[in-house]
Design an enzyme around this catalytic site. Structure first.
Site, PDB file in Angstrom:
ATOM      1  CD  GLU A 107      -2.666   1.032   2.646  1.00  0.00           C
ATOM      2  OE1 GLU A 107      -2.178   0.539   3.689  1.00  0.00           O
ATOM      3  OE2 GLU A 107      -3.833   1.442   2.576  1.00  0.00           O
ATOM      4  CD  GLU A 114      -0.371   6.702   8.143  1.00  0.00           C
ATOM      5  OE1 GLU A 114      -0.292   5.544   8.560  1.00  0.00           O
ATOM      6  OE2 GLU A 114      -1.384   7.137   7.565  1.00  0.00           O
ATOM      7  CG  HIS A 148      -7.831   0.212   2.403  1.00  0.00           C
ATOM      8  ND1 HIS A 148      -6.670   0.172   3.139  1.00  0.00           N
ATOM      9  CD2 HIS A 148      -8.450  -0.994   2.617  1.00  0.00           C
ATOM     10  CE1 HIS A 148      -6.582  -0.994   3.756  1.00  0.00           C
ATOM     11  NE2 HIS A 148      -7.638  -1.728   3.442  1.00  0.00           N
ATOM     12  NE  ARG A 179      -6.975   6.486   7.086  1.00  0.00           N
ATOM     13  CZ  ARG A 179      -5.835   5.847   7.237  1.00  0.00           C
ATOM     14  NH1 ARG A 179      -5.049   6.125   8.254  1.00  0.00           N
ATOM     15  NH2 ARG A 179      -5.460   4.908   6.399  1.00  0.00           N
ATOM     16  CD  GLU A 224      -7.030   1.380   6.558  1.00  0.00           C
ATOM     17  OE1 GLU A 224      -6.339   0.488   7.048  1.00  0.00           O
ATOM     18  OE2 GLU A 224      -6.615   2.145   5.661  1.00  0.00           O
ATOM     19  CG  HIS A 228      -2.544   6.414   2.460  1.00  0.00           C
ATOM     20  ND1 HIS A 228      -2.186   7.023   3.630  1.00  0.00           N
ATOM     21  CD2 HIS A 228      -2.938   5.155   2.805  1.00  0.00           C
ATOM     22  CE1 HIS A 228      -2.331   6.179   4.642  1.00  0.00           C
ATOM     23  NE2 HIS A 228      -2.796   5.038   4.165  1.00  0.00           N
ATOM     24  CG  ASP A 273      -6.149   4.147   2.100  1.00  0.00           C
ATOM     25  OD1 ASP A 273      -6.900   5.131   2.015  1.00  0.00           O
ATOM     26  OD2 ASP A 273      -5.932   3.545   3.170  1.00  0.00           O
TER      27      ASP A 273
HETATM   28  C1  LER Z   1      -3.371   0.824   6.392  1.00  0.00           C
HETATM   29  O1  LER Z   1      -4.172   0.246   5.404  1.00  0.00           O
HETATM   30  C2  LER Z   1      -3.218   2.277   6.196  1.00  0.00           C
HETATM   31  O2  LER Z   1      -3.867   2.847   5.354  1.00  0.00           O
HETATM   32  C3  LER Z   1      -2.239   3.038   6.984  1.00  0.00           C
HETATM   33  O3  LER Z   1      -2.657   4.362   7.191  1.00  0.00           O
HETATM   34  C4  LER Z   1      -1.827   2.408   8.273  1.00  0.00           C
HETATM   35  O4  LER Z   1      -1.108   3.305   9.031  1.00  0.00           O
HETATM   36 MN    MN Z   2      -5.251   1.728   4.019  1.00  0.00          MN
END
Ligand code: LER
Ligand code: MN
Length: 267
Positions: free
Chosen positions: A150, A156, A209, A215, A244, A186, A183
């Site tokens: 991912e 992060e 995701h 979020r 998520e 992100h 995702d």
């Molecule tokens: C995990 O799927 C994710 O998106 C991250 O932000 C975990 O820290």
């Molecule tokens: Mn994720």
């Protein structure tokens, strides 16, 4: 389009988990709300009763598309790029355990923060090589179990932030059973254009995701999920769209907000 939501099987400090706590009640609730599947976030599969969880997902007719593994980093500090070789070894072993666990559910294994954060003293190349070696070893455990890396935003980790750096990494790795997980949380931070990045990765992403820009559940922020889902359909994505999301204002309202927003756009 099949919708799933992430449930944590073990206590976790990670906040974007709509459901934590009683697994039996949460799985029944996810089914009741109309989800097609449930993604399991797992810190250590060896501490779980696999048969018990399998019975719950089977009896509720909820397939498990993916196993999240980031809690091993978040709670225990395991990672493929830790300067300590012993910790790296433990991260690889944990991933192998996750692969055996995932196989029982016909699920893929997510590599999010388990890749780690390259420490200042480590050159990018050195961290990338550690990552390549670790993932090669894990990918060879069982070629029938997919692994999804991912791209994660810069706040992060400093390793693989964008879809294009994820694609470059896959090219170097050269393992058919390893692809990407995209995702939207992100992507909103890192991608110049979310829809274009979906097209760029179209043959290489195994899982998706969703979370809105804040979020919270889709519909609670400023992302255009109509356009995002449309693009997923255009590239013939046939996997799950998995929420998520933070349990805000509470777990059920987040799960309901997600499914209502996405289903309204899919009509
Ligand atoms: C995990 O799927 C994710 O998106 C991250 O932000 C975990 O820290
Ligand atoms: Mn994720």
């Amino acid at each position: 389009m099949k919708l799933s939501i992430v449930l944590s099987t073990q206590p976790a400090s990670f906040s974007a988990l709509a459901y934590k706590g009683n697994i039996e009640e949460n799985i029944a609730r996810i089914k009741e709300l109309g989800y097609d599947g449930v993604e399991l976030a797992v810190r250590n599969p060896n501490e779980l009763d696999v048969n018990y969880i399998q019975n719950l997902t089977t009896n509720n007719d909820l397939p498990v598309p993916a196993i999240g593994t980031g809690q091993a980093f978040g709670e225990e500090g395991l990672s493929f790029t830790n300067p300590n070789p012993e910790i790296r070894k433990q991260a690889i072993q944990r991933t192998k355990d996750q692969i055996h666990f995932a196989k029982k559910f016909d699920a893929l294994v997510i590599i999010g923060l388990l890749r780690g954060i390259a420490p200042k003293e480590m050159e990018f190349k050195e961290a990338e090589n550690l990552l390549l070696e670790a993932l090669k070893e894990c990918a060879e455990v069982d070629e029938n179990v997919k692994i999804a890396i991912e791209p994660i935003n810069r706040y992060e980790t400093n390793l693989i932030n964008t879809v294009s750096s994820g694609m470059d990494f896959l090219e170097k790795l050269g393992k058919e059973n390893v692809g990407l997980l995209l995702d939207t949380f992100h992507m909103n931070i890192e991608e110049p254009d979310i829809e274009e990045s979906i097209v760029l990765a179209k043959d290489k992403f195994f899982h998706f995701h969703v979370a809105d820009s804040n979020r919270w559940h889709p519909g609670a922020g400023h992302l255009d999920f109509g356009s995002i889902l449309n693009k997923l359909e255009q590239v013939n994505y046939s996997g799950f769209v998995s929420a998520e999301i933070m349990p805000l204002p509470n777990s059920d309202m987040a799960a309901i907000g997600n499914i209502e927003h996405l289903r309204s756009l899919l009509k």
